[in-house]
Design an enzyme around this catalytic site. Sequence first.
Site, PDB file in Angstrom:
ATOM      1  N   CYS A 113      29.155  -6.773   7.436  1.00  0.00           N
ATOM      2  CA  CYS A 113      28.975  -5.687   6.453  1.00  0.00           C
ATOM      3  C   CYS A 113      27.538  -5.174   6.405  1.00  0.00           C
ATOM      4  O   CYS A 113      27.286  -4.098   5.862  1.00  0.00           O
ATOM      5  CB  CYS A 113      29.402  -6.150   5.069  1.00  0.00           C
ATOM      6  N   HIS A 249      26.397  -1.757  -0.322  1.00  0.00           N
ATOM      7  CA  HIS A 249      27.647  -2.107   0.360  1.00  0.00           C
ATOM      8  C   HIS A 249      28.765  -2.183  -0.680  1.00  0.00           C
ATOM      9  O   HIS A 249      28.623  -2.824  -1.730  1.00  0.00           O
ATOM     10  CB  HIS A 249      27.479  -3.452   1.075  1.00  0.00           C
ATOM     11  N   ASN A 279      36.847  -2.364   0.637  1.00  0.00           N
ATOM     12  CA  ASN A 279      35.672  -2.823   1.393  1.00  0.00           C
ATOM     13  C   ASN A 279      35.881  -2.479   2.865  1.00  0.00           C
ATOM     14  O   ASN A 279      36.736  -3.068   3.526  1.00  0.00           O
ATOM     15  CB  ASN A 279      35.535  -4.341   1.195  1.00  0.00           C
TER      16      ASN A 279
HETATM   17  N1  ACO Z   1      46.346 -11.148  -7.068  1.00  0.00           N
HETATM   18  C1  ACO Z   1      46.634 -12.038  -8.041  1.00  0.00           C
HETATM   19  N2  ACO Z   1      46.050 -13.237  -8.110  1.00  0.00           N
HETATM   20  C2  ACO Z   1      45.167 -13.577  -7.164  1.00  0.00           C
HETATM   21  C3  ACO Z   1      44.826 -12.709  -6.118  1.00  0.00           C
HETATM   22  C4  ACO Z   1      45.461 -11.445  -6.085  1.00  0.00           C
HETATM   23  N3  ACO Z   1      45.224 -10.527  -5.131  1.00  0.00           N
HETATM   24  N4  ACO Z   1      43.918 -13.306  -5.326  1.00  0.00           N
HETATM   25  C5  ACO Z   1      43.675 -14.505  -5.863  1.00  0.00           C
HETATM   26  N5  ACO Z   1      44.452 -14.675  -6.966  1.00  0.00           N
HETATM   27  C6  ACO Z   1      44.522 -15.828  -7.859  1.00  0.00           C
HETATM   28  C7  ACO Z   1      44.111 -17.107  -7.191  1.00  0.00           C
HETATM   29  O1  ACO Z   1      45.200 -17.670  -6.502  1.00  0.00           O
HETATM   30  C8  ACO Z   1      43.697 -17.945  -8.374  1.00  0.00           C
HETATM   31  O2  ACO Z   1      44.848 -18.458  -8.968  1.00  0.00           O
HETATM   32  P1  ACO Z   1      44.854 -19.951  -9.613  1.00  0.00           P
HETATM   33  O3  ACO Z   1      43.827 -19.910 -10.707  1.00  0.00           O
HETATM   34  O4  ACO Z   1      46.241 -20.105 -10.086  1.00  0.00           O
HETATM   35  O5  ACO Z   1      44.463 -20.854  -8.492  1.00  0.00           O
HETATM   36  C9  ACO Z   1      43.096 -16.930  -9.342  1.00  0.00           C
HETATM   37  O6  ACO Z   1      43.595 -15.646  -8.918  1.00  0.00           O
HETATM   38  C10 ACO Z   1      41.595 -16.899  -9.335  1.00  0.00           C
HETATM   39  O7  ACO Z   1      41.161 -16.878  -7.967  1.00  0.00           O
HETATM   40  P2  ACO Z   1      39.650 -16.737  -7.620  1.00  0.00           P
HETATM   41  O8  ACO Z   1      39.479 -16.713  -6.149  1.00  0.00           O
HETATM   42  O9  ACO Z   1      38.899 -17.745  -8.423  1.00  0.00           O
HETATM   43  O10 ACO Z   1      39.386 -15.265  -8.193  1.00  0.00           O
HETATM   44  P3  ACO Z   1      38.028 -14.605  -8.536  1.00  0.00           P
HETATM   45  O11 ACO Z   1      37.981 -14.288  -9.973  1.00  0.00           O
HETATM   46  O12 ACO Z   1      36.865 -15.337  -7.930  1.00  0.00           O
HETATM   47  O13 ACO Z   1      38.168 -13.241  -7.757  1.00  0.00           O
HETATM   48  C11 ACO Z   1      37.438 -12.219  -5.712  1.00  0.00           C
HETATM   49  C12 ACO Z   1      38.379 -13.234  -6.356  1.00  0.00           C
HETATM   50  C13 ACO Z   1      37.802 -10.844  -6.217  1.00  0.00           C
HETATM   51  C14 ACO Z   1      37.603 -12.272  -4.199  1.00  0.00           C
HETATM   52  C15 ACO Z   1      35.986 -12.601  -6.117  1.00  0.00           C
HETATM   53  O14 ACO Z   1      35.719 -13.933  -5.814  1.00  0.00           O
HETATM   54  C16 ACO Z   1      34.993 -11.736  -5.467  1.00  0.00           C
HETATM   55  O15 ACO Z   1      34.829 -10.608  -5.847  1.00  0.00           O
HETATM   56  N6  ACO Z   1      34.245 -12.263  -4.493  1.00  0.00           N
HETATM   57  C17 ACO Z   1      33.277 -11.493  -3.764  1.00  0.00           C
HETATM   58  C18 ACO Z   1      33.686 -11.478  -2.407  1.00  0.00           C
HETATM   59  C19 ACO Z   1      33.814 -10.106  -1.855  1.00  0.00           C
HETATM   60  O16 ACO Z   1      33.681  -9.096  -2.488  1.00  0.00           O
HETATM   61  N7  ACO Z   1      34.092 -10.159  -0.607  1.00  0.00           N
HETATM   62  C20 ACO Z   1      34.269  -8.986   0.106  1.00  0.00           C
HETATM   63  C21 ACO Z   1      34.158  -9.302   1.530  1.00  0.00           C
HETATM   64  S1  ACO Z   1      32.698  -9.985   1.961  1.00  0.00           S
HETATM   65  C22 ACO Z   1      31.697  -8.784   2.375  1.00  0.00           C
HETATM   66  O17 ACO Z   1      31.964  -7.645   2.207  1.00  0.00           O
HETATM   67  C23 ACO Z   1      30.477  -9.181   2.967  1.00  0.00           C
END
Ligand code: ACO
Length: 322
Positions: A113, A249, A279
């Site tokens: 990215c 980004h 993204n």
């Molecule tokens: N829909 C519904 N529930 C979901 C989904 C979904 N799409 N995805 C995960 N869940 C669930 C999980 O299974 C988990 O359930 P559980 O509590 O029963 O185990 C719960 O939601 C919480 O999961 P987390 O992974 O803890 O969710 P979080 O609040 O951290 O959000 C996210 C996830 C959005 C990916 C967050 O961590 C984030 O924004 N991370 C940044 C990473 C990013 O933006 N990456 C992009 C690519 S990297 C780059 O561009 C360089």
Amino acid sequence: MRARIIGTGSCLPDKSATNEYLSTIVDTSDSWIQSRTGIRERHLVSSETETTLSMAASAARAALEDSGLLPEQIDLIIVATVSSDFITPSAACMVQKELGAMKAAAFDINAACSGFLFALHAADAYFQAGIYQTALIIGVETLSKIIDWTDRSTCVLFGDGAGAVVAKASQEGMIASLQGSDGTGGEILMCKNRANNNPYIATGTAPDYLYMDGQEVFKFAVKKVPACIQSLLAQAELPASEVKYYLLHQANYRIIASIARKLKLPLEKFPSNVDHCGNTSAASIPILLDEVHKAGKLSPGDLLLLSGFGAGLTWGAALLKW
Ligand code: ACO
């Protein structure tokens, strides 16, 4: 001489997949995706003719038209991507052929990215060294082909697309830039290539999909991006308020809002398109820049600060005068 951006272009696939549509494929919901990421929809390739090359070439043509330069006037083509159609030849060589930019040297950069910023940095270095005078810099991804469409934790986040800029060696333009890497963090965001395969070892494993530890990436982004921005502002001895727009980004709106809060800056200074693009990795910053430019929001002399982070781990930032 420094890099001055003189034209922008972008290309998004025709097909847009809404959160409602994805909730028919995996166990998710519009409200979960929007509240966690700010994404409403993302564009996905939907035909054999929509490829990494087709999107890159389309964005490049638009950027060239905007710049007033012809393909044969381009000295350098750099494509930032992790999702090229071929392992070889490079996407940049394929774009060169497609456009007929036969004078250019062409190569790809893989910095995930942060790739577009690494490519801009490289072009600026060539300009400073006096080696080249014009460059076409493209960020493009067809991430949908390396996503596991049964994994709700990743498949809702990404989209396909391309963004491009034409840059020219100029007295004014880039003011300061930085890039960095930390390979020790590589495992939080990865996708394996083909396994070993020769007469001694043939693993025959299935292709790998993108793996991400979302929370670790989130923590990395909200720490690293503000540090990059503050470092560039200090180098340039500029207050944060002097910058018209911070083009970050586009991974997740919560990350962008958190960075704005950390820098004590109003959200209006952080244009975003993650709601309709998702993204798009290396393509996200040039697509956003093109949208802001084509919306008529930029005037000559405006200061822009571009910053991104990604797999590797990698990060980069550029402060430039429009
Ligand atoms: N829909 C519904 N529930 C979901 C989904 C979904 N799409 N995805 C995960 N869940 C669930 C999980 O299974 C988990 O359930 P559980 O509590 O029963 O185990 C719960 O939601 C919480 O999961 P987390 O992974 O803890 O969710 P979080 O609040 O951290 O959000 C996210 C996830 C959005 C990916 C967050 O961590 C984030 O924004 N991370 C940044 C990473 C990013 O933006 N990456 C992009 C690519 S990297 C780059 O561009 C360089």
